[in-house]
Motif scaffolding. Structure first.
Motif, PDB file in Angstrom:
ATOM      1  N   TYR A 104      85.133   9.767 -63.421  1.00 43.59           N
ATOM      2  CA  TYR A 104      85.007   8.333 -63.659  1.00 43.59           C
ATOM      3  C   TYR A 104      86.351   7.813 -64.152  1.00 43.59           C
ATOM      4  O   TYR A 104      87.265   8.586 -64.448  1.00 43.59           O
ATOM      5  N   CYS A 105      86.496   6.508 -64.226  1.00 42.37           N
ATOM      6  CA  CYS A 105      87.792   5.903 -64.522  1.00 42.37           C
ATOM      7  C   CYS A 105      88.140   6.001 -66.005  1.00 42.37           C
ATOM      8  O   CYS A 105      87.277   5.828 -66.876  1.00 42.37           O
ATOM      9  N   GLY A 106      89.408   6.266 -66.272  1.00 42.20           N
ATOM     10  CA  GLY A 106      89.932   6.297 -67.631  1.00 42.20           C
ATOM     11  C   GLY A 106      91.243   5.538 -67.687  1.00 42.20           C
ATOM     12  O   GLY A 106      92.033   5.566 -66.739  1.00 42.20           O
ATOM     13  N   THR A 148      85.551   7.069 -53.843  1.00 46.21           N
ATOM     14  CA  THR A 148      86.520   6.024 -54.167  1.00 46.21           C
ATOM     15  C   THR A 148      85.826   4.941 -54.993  1.00 46.21           C
ATOM     16  O   THR A 148      84.604   4.795 -54.952  1.00 46.21           O
ATOM     17  N   VAL A 149      86.631   4.185 -55.724  1.00 45.34           N
ATOM     18  CA  VAL A 149      86.114   3.085 -56.526  1.00 45.34           C
ATOM     19  C   VAL A 149      87.126   1.943 -56.454  1.00 45.34           C
ATOM     20  O   VAL A 149      88.334   2.172 -56.533  1.00 45.34           O
ATOM     21  N   SER A 150      86.649   0.726 -56.265  1.00 45.03           N
ATOM     22  CA  SER A 150      87.544  -0.426 -56.200  1.00 45.03           C
ATOM     23  C   SER A 150      88.222  -0.630 -57.552  1.00 45.03           C
ATOM     24  O   SER A 150      87.667  -0.283 -58.596  1.00 45.03           O
ATOM     25  N   ALA A 151      89.405  -1.200 -57.531  1.00 45.28           N
ATOM     26  CA  ALA A 151      90.168  -1.404 -58.763  1.00 45.28           C
ATOM     27  C   ALA A 151      89.420  -2.271 -59.781  1.00 45.28           C
ATOM     28  O   ALA A 151      89.347  -1.907 -60.965  1.00 45.28           O
ATOM     29  N   PRO A 152      88.813  -3.402 -59.377  1.00 37.18           N
ATOM     30  CA  PRO A 152      88.064  -4.210 -60.363  1.00 37.18           C
ATOM     31  C   PRO A 152      86.906  -3.438 -60.992  1.00 37.18           C
ATOM     32  O   PRO A 152      86.681  -3.522 -62.205  1.00 37.18           O
ATOM     33  N   LEU A 153      86.174  -2.673 -60.178  1.00 40.80           N
ATOM     34  CA  LEU A 153      85.057  -1.891 -60.704  1.00 40.80           C
ATOM     35  C   LEU A 153      85.556  -0.787 -61.628  1.00 40.80           C
ATOM     36  O   LEU A 153      84.915  -0.472 -62.636  1.00 40.80           O
ATOM     37  N   LYS A 201     100.336  -2.371 -55.621  1.00 44.49           N
ATOM     38  CA  LYS A 201      99.080  -2.704 -56.290  1.00 44.49           C
ATOM     39  C   LYS A 201      97.947  -2.163 -55.430  1.00 44.49           C
ATOM     40  O   LYS A 201      97.691  -2.672 -54.336  1.00 44.49           O
ATOM     41  N   TYR A 202      97.300  -1.110 -55.891  1.00 45.07           N
ATOM     42  CA  TYR A 202      96.233  -0.482 -55.117  1.00 45.07           C
ATOM     43  C   TYR A 202      94.929  -1.246 -55.314  1.00 45.07           C
ATOM     44  O   TYR A 202      94.609  -1.689 -56.419  1.00 45.07           O
ATOM     45  N   SER A 203      94.175  -1.355 -54.232  1.00 40.91           N
ATOM     46  CA  SER A 203      92.892  -2.057 -54.296  1.00 40.91           C
ATOM     47  C   SER A 203      91.744  -1.113 -54.633  1.00 40.91           C
ATOM     48  O   SER A 203      90.632  -1.548 -54.902  1.00 40.91           O
ATOM     49  N   TYR A 204      92.015   0.205 -54.619  1.00 37.50           N
ATOM     50  CA  TYR A 204      90.979   1.185 -54.950  1.00 37.50           C
ATOM     51  C   TYR A 204      91.633   2.449 -55.520  1.00 37.50           C
ATOM     52  O   TYR A 204      92.834   2.666 -55.393  1.00 37.50           O
TER      53      TYR A 204
END
Length: 314
Positions: free
Chosen positions: A181-183, A95-100, A12-15
């Motif tokens: 950005y995240c997808g 980098t971007v945190s997983a929640p964000l 489980k990655y945090s970022y």
């Protein structure tokens, strides 16, 4: 690979690391200013039109209320990208945190679903106005408008929450996302656990949020065209004046969405990096800018009130 080996290699990655960014040196400050200008223009134009519609009772009609919902969604979608993008442009570590990351997926995907659903509702409104002008007020009541706007927003939010919850439970074998950005599908592709449920739900979500609204829009415009060809010149002129901005906005957003789906599902390594980044950002940058300018310039009631406000401030 056995299930035990998969569990050993997964975590489980945090970022997450966004690998599409590259070093442009001092040009990053120019990029920052350009993106900032885009965002400011989007904020100003959409907020202006929302205020104009809310503050003028003459615009408290179904068509303008649906437009107001559309402008709010443009603000929501662009705000899910631009502040994040501005920070990443100036940062040396992308980098971007997983929640964000999942929050951004929620904003971006909700924006896309709400946009298509809102455009479908607007096409239905134009269908009633043009095909049943005498019965329009009895068919499109305030309660019905409120219900349609509620469905436009509530259903996509619930659908995206389910989508994100399925992705958040995946065991990942990597944390590098090849985008700016995240997808959601970018994260699904990193999974080493079974993704059949994600793929099935993702396909179902695509059909319900994109294909179904497009079918409803197509059906509405087939009915409108039939009335236009059999009606008077005045009817055709009314149809053209009210439907042109809607069709232009729909075509623009459909093109952007089509590339988004192709980019997330297929290998786009043959596409130049800069072109890929531009087209991936087109989905969230040009539509929020294009829509308010298009409607503000083409709908006379809104254009006149906007001129009064701007001239009053000057």
């Amino acid at each position: 690979m056995t299930s035990a080996e998969i569990m050993m290699n997964s975590t489980k990655y945090s970022y997450f690391i966004l690998s599409s960014y590259f070093d442009v040196g001092l040009f990053k400050y120019l990029c920052f200013m350009i993106i900032m200008c885009f965002y400011v223009v989007i904020l100003c134009t959409n907020v202006l039109l929302i205020v104009v519609i809310c503050m003028n009772r003459s615009l408290h009609e179904p068509m303008y209320l649906f437009l107001c919902s559309l402008f709010v969604n443009e603000l929501f979608g662009s705000s899910g990208l631009f502040p994040f993008l501005l920070v990443q442009i100036l940062s040396d570590i992308h980098t971007v945190s997983a929640p964000l990351c999942f929050l951004q997926i929620f904003c971006v995907y909700c924006y896309g679903s709400i946009e298509f659903t809102n455009l479908a509702v607007m096409s239905y409104d134009r269908y009633l106005a043009i095909c049943y002008p005498l019965q329009y007020n009895t068919r499109m009541t305030f309660n019905k408008v409120a219900m349609l706007i509620g469905v436009t927003w509530i259903f996509p939010v619930l659908a995206i929450l389910v989508l994100i919850s399925l992705s958040a439970r995946l065991q990942l074998c990597g944390n590098v996302i090849d985008r700016v950005y995240c997808g959601n599908y970018s994260i699904v592709k990193l999974a080493c656990s079974d993704t059949r449920v994600n793929n099935i739900y993702g396909l179902l979500y695509t059909v319900i949020s994109i294909i179904v609204p497009l079918v409803l829009i197509f059906f509405s415009y087939m009915k409108i065209l039939r009335v236009c060809f059999s009606g008077s010149k005045q009817t055709r002129q009314k149809a053209v004046s009210t439907c042109t901005p809607h069709l232009a906005s729909l075509l623009n957003f459909s093109f952007a969405s089509c590339f988004q789906i192709l980019q997330s599902r297929f290998n786009m390594s043959n596409v130049p990096n800069m072109l890929g980044i531009f087209l991936s950002l087109y989905f969230l940058t040009c539509q929020p800018l294009f829509t308010p300018v298009l409607y503000g310039l083409n709908i006379s009631k809104i254009r006149i009130i906007c001129k009064r406000i701007l001239c009053g401030k000057m």
